[in-house]
Design an enzyme around this catalytic site. Structure first.
Site, PDB file in Angstrom:
ATOM      1  N   LYS A 128       0.813  -1.217   0.000  1.00  0.00           N
ATOM      2  CA  LYS A 128       0.000   0.000   0.000  1.00  0.00           C
ATOM      3  C   LYS A 128       0.846   1.267   0.000  1.00  0.00           C
ATOM      4  O   LYS A 128       0.306   2.371   0.098  1.00  0.00           O
ATOM      5  CB  LYS A 128      -0.946  -0.016   1.203  1.00  0.00           C
ATOM      6  CG  LYS A 128      -1.965  -1.144   1.180  1.00  0.00           C
ATOM      7  CD  LYS A 128      -2.891  -1.072   2.377  1.00  0.00           C
ATOM      8  CE  LYS A 128      -3.847  -2.248   2.414  1.00  0.00           C
ATOM      9  NZ  LYS A 128      -3.164  -3.516   2.723  1.00  0.00           N
ATOM     10  N   LYS A 163      -8.046   1.340   6.456  1.00  0.00           N
ATOM     11  CA  LYS A 163      -7.357   0.055   6.561  1.00  0.00           C
ATOM     12  C   LYS A 163      -5.909   0.262   6.977  1.00  0.00           C
ATOM     13  O   LYS A 163      -5.333   1.327   6.748  1.00  0.00           O
ATOM     14  CB  LYS A 163      -7.436  -0.707   5.232  1.00  0.00           C
ATOM     15  CG  LYS A 163      -7.036   0.080   3.995  1.00  0.00           C
ATOM     16  CD  LYS A 163      -7.389  -0.708   2.735  1.00  0.00           C
ATOM     17  CE  LYS A 163      -7.160   0.103   1.478  1.00  0.00           C
ATOM     18  NZ  LYS A 163      -7.556  -0.637   0.254  1.00  0.00           N
ATOM     19  N   ARG A 213      -8.093  -9.504  -9.192  1.00  0.00           N
ATOM     20  CA  ARG A 213      -6.677  -9.812  -8.974  1.00  0.00           C
ATOM     21  C   ARG A 213      -6.051 -10.140 -10.326  1.00  0.00           C
ATOM     22  O   ARG A 213      -6.455 -11.087 -10.991  1.00  0.00           O
ATOM     23  CB  ARG A 213      -6.533 -10.982  -8.001  1.00  0.00           C
ATOM     24  CG  ARG A 213      -5.170 -11.678  -7.988  1.00  0.00           C
ATOM     25  CD  ARG A 213      -3.996 -10.764  -7.663  1.00  0.00           C
ATOM     26  NE  ARG A 213      -4.120 -10.068  -6.405  1.00  0.00           N
ATOM     27  CZ  ARG A 213      -3.696 -10.542  -5.230  1.00  0.00           C
ATOM     28  NH1 ARG A 213      -3.145 -11.750  -5.169  1.00  0.00           N
ATOM     29  NH2 ARG A 213      -3.826  -9.813  -4.143  1.00  0.00           N
ATOM     30  N   ARG A 227     -12.769 -11.348  -7.829  1.00  0.00           N
ATOM     31  CA  ARG A 227     -13.119 -11.857  -6.502  1.00  0.00           C
ATOM     32  C   ARG A 227     -14.336 -11.106  -5.983  1.00  0.00           C
ATOM     33  O   ARG A 227     -14.311  -9.874  -5.839  1.00  0.00           O
ATOM     34  CB  ARG A 227     -11.931 -11.680  -5.542  1.00  0.00           C
ATOM     35  CG  ARG A 227     -10.682 -12.409  -6.018  1.00  0.00           C
ATOM     36  CD  ARG A 227      -9.477 -12.087  -5.155  1.00  0.00           C
ATOM     37  NE  ARG A 227      -9.169 -10.660  -5.183  1.00  0.00           N
ATOM     38  CZ  ARG A 227      -8.172 -10.096  -4.505  1.00  0.00           C
ATOM     39  NH1 ARG A 227      -7.400 -10.836  -3.730  1.00  0.00           N
ATOM     40  NH2 ARG A 227      -7.944  -8.793  -4.588  1.00  0.00           N
ATOM     41  N   ARG A 235     -15.384  -6.805   1.669  1.00  0.00           N
ATOM     42  CA  ARG A 235     -14.073  -7.383   1.377  1.00  0.00           C
ATOM     43  C   ARG A 235     -14.254  -8.599   0.477  1.00  0.00           C
ATOM     44  O   ARG A 235     -15.073  -9.466   0.740  1.00  0.00           O
ATOM     45  CB  ARG A 235     -13.361  -7.779   2.669  1.00  0.00           C
ATOM     46  CG  ARG A 235     -13.202  -6.644   3.647  1.00  0.00           C
ATOM     47  CD  ARG A 235     -12.606  -7.119   4.955  1.00  0.00           C
ATOM     48  NE  ARG A 235     -13.451  -8.100   5.615  1.00  0.00           N
ATOM     49  CZ  ARG A 235     -13.090  -8.814   6.681  1.00  0.00           C
ATOM     50  NH1 ARG A 235     -11.885  -8.644   7.195  1.00  0.00           N
ATOM     51  NH2 ARG A 235     -13.924  -9.676   7.228  1.00  0.00           N
ATOM     52  N   ASP A 275      -4.373  -5.426  -7.524  1.00  0.00           N
ATOM     53  CA  ASP A 275      -5.810  -5.435  -7.261  1.00  0.00           C
ATOM     54  C   ASP A 275      -6.445  -4.191  -7.868  1.00  0.00           C
ATOM     55  O   ASP A 275      -5.969  -3.064  -7.655  1.00  0.00           O
ATOM     56  CB  ASP A 275      -6.072  -5.465  -5.755  1.00  0.00           C
ATOM     57  CG  ASP A 275      -5.565  -6.744  -5.107  1.00  0.00           C
ATOM     58  OD1 ASP A 275      -5.413  -7.747  -5.814  1.00  0.00           O
ATOM     59  OD2 ASP A 275      -5.315  -6.731  -3.886  1.00  0.00           O
ATOM     60  N   GLU A 284      -3.844  -1.979  -4.794  1.00  0.00           N
ATOM     61  CA  GLU A 284      -2.651  -2.574  -4.185  1.00  0.00           C
ATOM     62  C   GLU A 284      -1.766  -3.194  -5.261  1.00  0.00           C
ATOM     63  O   GLU A 284      -2.240  -3.632  -6.310  1.00  0.00           O
ATOM     64  CB  GLU A 284      -3.013  -3.674  -3.168  1.00  0.00           C
ATOM     65  CG  GLU A 284      -3.700  -3.168  -1.920  1.00  0.00           C
ATOM     66  CD  GLU A 284      -3.838  -4.256  -0.851  1.00  0.00           C
ATOM     67  OE1 GLU A 284      -3.125  -5.272  -0.941  1.00  0.00           O
ATOM     68  OE2 GLU A 284      -4.665  -4.072   0.058  1.00  0.00           O
ATOM     69  N   ASN A 286       0.738  -6.252  -4.906  1.00  0.00           N
ATOM     70  CA  ASN A 286       1.156  -7.276  -3.947  1.00  0.00           C
ATOM     71  C   ASN A 286       2.440  -7.952  -4.418  1.00  0.00           C
ATOM     72  O   ASN A 286       2.456  -8.621  -5.449  1.00  0.00           O
ATOM     73  CB  ASN A 286       0.052  -8.327  -3.787  1.00  0.00           C
ATOM     74  CG  ASN A 286      -1.217  -7.731  -3.207  1.00  0.00           C
ATOM     75  OD1 ASN A 286      -1.373  -7.624  -2.006  1.00  0.00           O
ATOM     76  ND2 ASN A 286      -2.125  -7.316  -4.085  1.00  0.00           N
TER      77      ASN A 286
END
Length: 321
Positions: A128, A163, A213, A227, A235, A275, A284, A286
């Protein structure tokens, strides 16, 4: 035909994984199928002395049989700078001092052994924070510990999400509505729990349609899944009850990947999951222990694990020149 490799896998305990969906396990299966020798160890097993980095590691064989998915051999002191060709750094976050220290230790053998992903780049690209380099693709975002700043941001955007800056797996993500009645208590808890600032973003209603994703392998798109949040959830992480479905990339998502790809490749970030919400909002990048390759193979038939090993082979050949 590639040369057999010795692969050390730095990850969490094997008896705790879900073999049906675990990306690291899929990488191990693919490596074994190529004739590579696998070793498993936990990051806490790292040792350094006199220029040597080693771990008490178990030789391991794997099979996709739940409850009987791995067999350990007798442990050995595996010198990661001499005995291993590749180290997969795949332990789950939190991205804490333990994680950061492991990157510092692995960096000391990165000139001799290929570390995936590159440890210095992982350390310098927390999910992040790295994404802030691409703010033009992000939803309106505030990084702060200040209640006053969070209140002003809420007033500006109507609804927000709060978050942890170094959270993972969808944990501790809160939706605050325009009344803001719990914002002060929430910021108090966050400030007591974490010393670093927190991420505050405009709430995106399109999250109800899914959080995509997208997996990139050495900077190139390998595949994607959408997702969907579980009932009563915002979420969509699979770890908190989200479900996956087949998807295609939007033109905006392809643009995002085209911009990110060369930098990921330059940094040695071979396996990355980004994401994107609503087909346009990057949230994000990752790099620590991305997931999703098993679901992509299920929906698209794409052998992402094989693509990752092909990219590793290519990197090893380039280093040998």
């Amino acid at each position: 035909m590639t040369q057999p490799l010795t692969v050390a896998v730095q990850m969490d305990p094997l008896d705790q994984i879900n073999v049906a969906g675990d990306s690291t396990f899929a990488l191990m299966l693919a490596a074994q199928a190529r004739g590579h020798t696998l070793f498993h160890y936990d990051a806490t097993a790292l040792n350094w002395s006199d220029g040597r980095l080693w771990a008490k590691a178990h030789p391991v064989t794997v099979q996709r049989v739940a409850g009987d998915h791995f067999r350990f051999g007798d442990p050995v002191a595996l010198d990661l700078g001499v005995d291993a060709d590749v180290v997969l750094m795949r332990q789950d976050p939190p991205f804490d001092l333990g994680y950061i220290t492991a990157t510092h230790l692995l960096e000391r053998v990165a000139d001799r052994t290929l570390i995936v992903n590159d440890p210095a780049s992982v350390r310098n690209a927390p999910e992040k924070v790295f994404v802030l380099d691409y703010a033009r693709f992000m939803p309106p975002t505030l990084v702060t510990r200040s209640l006053d700043e969070a209140r002003a941001f809420l007033k500006q955007h109507g609804e927000i999400v709060v978050k942890p800056l170094h959270g993972n797996g969808g944990k501790a993500i809160f939706h605050v509505r325009n009344s803001g009645e719990n914002l002060s208590a929430l910021m108090e808890v966050f400030n007591q729990t974490w010393r670093e600032p927190h991420m505050v973003q405009a709430f995106l209603p399109d999250v109800a349609k899914g959080d995509k994703r997208i997996v990139l392998v050495d900077g190139e798109v390998a595949g994607a899944i959408n997702r969907l949040p579980g009932e009563g959830e915002i979420r969509s992480n699979l770890a908190v009850g989200g479900s996956a479905q087949k998807t295609e990339l939007t033109p905006r998502e392809r643009e995002i990947c085209a911009v990110l790809g060369p930098e990921l490749k330059r940094r040695g970030l071979i396996f990355v999951g980004i994401d994107v919400i609503g087909g346009e909002w990057l949230t994000e990048i990752n790099v620590t222990s991305p997931t999703g390759i098993v679901a992509i193979e299920k929906f698209d038939g794409t052998d992402v694990a094989g693509m990752i090993w092909d990219a590793i082979d290519k990197r090893l050949k380039e280093r040998a020149r």
